[in-house]
Design a protein around this motif. Structure first.
Motif, mmCIF file in Angstrom:
data_model
loop_
_atom_site.group_PDB
_atom_site.id
_atom_site.type_symbol
_atom_site.label_atom_id
_atom_site.label_comp_id
_atom_site.label_asym_id
_atom_site.label_seq_id
_atom_site.Cartn_x
_atom_site.Cartn_y
_atom_site.Cartn_z
ATOM 1 N N LEU A 6 0.837 -1.202 0.000
ATOM 2 C CA LEU A 6 0.000 0.000 0.000
ATOM 3 C C LEU A 6 0.872 1.253 0.000
ATOM 4 C CD1 LEU A 6 -2.654 -1.027 2.670
ATOM 5 C CD2 LEU A 6 -2.876 -1.114 0.189
ATOM 6 N N GLY A 7 0.991 1.872 -1.151
ATOM 7 C CA GLY A 7 1.722 3.127 -1.264
ATOM 8 C C GLY A 7 3.082 3.086 -0.600
ATOM 9 N N LYS A 8 3.327 4.065 0.278
ATOM 10 C CA LYS A 8 4.610 4.182 0.985
ATOM 11 C C LYS A 8 4.525 3.638 2.411
ATOM 12 C CE LYS A 8 4.847 8.668 0.014
ATOM 13 N NZ LYS A 8 5.348 10.060 -0.068
ATOM 14 N N THR A 9 3.474 2.869 2.726
ATOM 15 C CA THR A 9 3.281 2.402 4.098
ATOM 16 C C THR A 9 4.188 1.246 4.480
ATOM 17 O OG1 THR A 9 1.588 0.769 3.536
ATOM 18 C CG2 THR A 9 0.817 3.021 4.003
ATOM 19 N N LEU A 95 -14.399 0.270 16.203
ATOM 20 C CA LEU A 95 -13.575 -0.833 15.709
ATOM 21 C C LEU A 95 -12.996 -1.691 16.834
ATOM 22 C CD1 LEU A 95 -11.795 1.194 12.910
ATOM 23 C CD2 LEU A 95 -13.286 -0.789 12.539
ATOM 24 N N ARG A 96 -13.120 -1.204 18.059
ATOM 25 C CA ARG A 96 -12.594 -1.910 19.234
ATOM 26 C C ARG A 96 -11.089 -2.152 19.113
ATOM 27 N NH1 ARG A 96 -17.364 -6.475 19.981
ATOM 28 N NH2 ARG A 96 -19.092 -5.056 19.566
ATOM 29 N N THR A 97 -10.380 -1.061 18.858
ATOM 30 C CA THR A 97 -8.932 -1.134 18.697
ATOM 31 C C THR A 97 -8.289 0.116 19.281
ATOM 32 O OG1 THR A 97 -7.152 -1.510 17.094
ATOM 33 C CG2 THR A 97 -8.951 -0.088 16.372
ATOM 34 N N ASP A 98 -6.990 0.067 19.486
ATOM 35 C CA ASP A 98 -6.281 1.234 20.012
ATOM 36 C C ASP A 98 -5.542 1.996 18.914
ATOM 37 O OD1 ASP A 98 -4.241 -0.550 19.487
ATOM 38 O OD2 ASP A 98 -3.314 -0.395 21.456
ATOM 39 N N HIS A 99 -5.550 1.453 17.678
ATOM 40 C CA HIS A 99 -4.923 2.167 16.563
ATOM 41 C C HIS A 99 -5.540 1.730 15.245
ATOM 42 C CE1 HIS A 99 -2.731 -1.616 16.164
ATOM 43 N NE2 HIS A 99 -2.502 -1.244 14.913
ATOM 44 N N ILE A 100 -5.385 2.583 14.266
ATOM 45 C CA ILE A 100 -5.854 2.309 12.905
ATOM 46 C C ILE A 100 -4.624 2.275 12.010
ATOM 47 C CG2 ILE A 100 -7.165 3.274 10.968
ATOM 48 C CD1 ILE A 100 -9.070 4.385 13.241
ATOM 49 N N ASP A 101 -4.545 1.275 11.160
ATOM 50 C CA ASP A 101 -3.366 1.121 10.310
ATOM 51 C C ASP A 101 -3.253 2.230 9.264
ATOM 52 O OD1 ASP A 101 -2.266 -1.441 11.340
ATOM 53 O OD2 ASP A 101 -4.244 -2.155 10.732
ATOM 54 N N LEU A 102 -4.353 2.568 8.620
ATOM 55 C CA LEU A 102 -4.347 3.613 7.604
ATOM 56 C C LEU A 102 -5.553 4.519 7.830
ATOM 57 C CD1 LEU A 102 -3.298 4.911 4.985
ATOM 58 C CD2 LEU A 102 -4.631 3.189 3.718
ATOM 59 N N TYR A 103 -5.282 5.761 8.197
ATOM 60 C CA TYR A 103 -6.352 6.735 8.426
ATOM 61 C C TYR A 103 -6.325 7.727 7.281
ATOM 62 C CZ TYR A 103 -9.712 9.333 11.267
ATOM 63 O OH TYR A 103 -10.849 9.928 11.750
#
Length: 180
Positions: A6-9, A95-103
């Motif tokens: 995914l792109g530059k990720t 989402l029941r998470t502490d972070h989002i991979d791509l915002y």
């Protein structure tokens, strides 16, 4: 399955991702079953947005607490830093998470940059520094804004509608992404 980065990720996922907009049309129980089936079939990338009504909550019901091997992307249509922060917190909770991979900024009418009066990009950097998001992306349906986002070098991904009906201008956008 074919993998793509995914792109530059640096994130590598199956070329076939799960676009979660349609799961807003089915019950949570049906959505959880479908999402588990997609995961069992090897899907590792799930794309949603605050604007997709209860899509984030359904993803949270399916995977919350067990995001191992799954990458989640979500989007905000916020036009101010305050609204972006509010949307981000709502997304994390749903989402029941502490972070989002791509915002991602969801189809803004201009290309947000650091120091702009709306402070959208600054809020993204703050959230990234806090560990709430891992990567910053943008979606857009405007060729000029999409090209400006690429040229800015600020965004790690660009999501743009591309199909067999696309013109040479859209193909040039794809090539610009590859170069960036």
């Amino acid at each position: 399955m074919v993998n793509v980065t995914l792109g530059k990720t640096g994130i590598t996922v199956n070329k076939n991702g799960f676009g979660a907009l349609p799961i807003q049309r089915i019950t949570e129980q049906e959505a959880v079953k479908l999402l588990h089936r997609a995961r069992a079939g090897g899907i590792t990338y799930y794309d949603t947005a605050r604007a997709y009504t209860d899509s984030e909550a359904k993803l949270g019901a399916a995977f919350g607490g067990n995001w191992n091997g799954i990458y989640i992307a979500t989007k905000t249509m916020a036009t101010t830093a305050e609204k972006l922060k509010e949307d981000l917190e709502e997304s994390l909770a749903a989402l029941r998470t502490d972070h989002i991979d791509l915002y991602q900024l969801h189809n803004p009418p201009f290309c947000p940059k650091p120091g702009d009066p709306d402070h959208l990009y600054d809020a993204l950097l703050e959230a990234k520094a806090a560990g709430k998001i891992r990567h910053i992306g943008i979606t857009n349906h405007r060729l000029s804004v999409a090209m400006e986002a690429i040229e800015s070098g600020l965004y790690e991904t660009l999501q743009f509608p591309f199909s067999y009906l696309s013109t040479e201008k859209e193909l040039a956008l794809v090539n610009a992404c590859k170069e960036a």
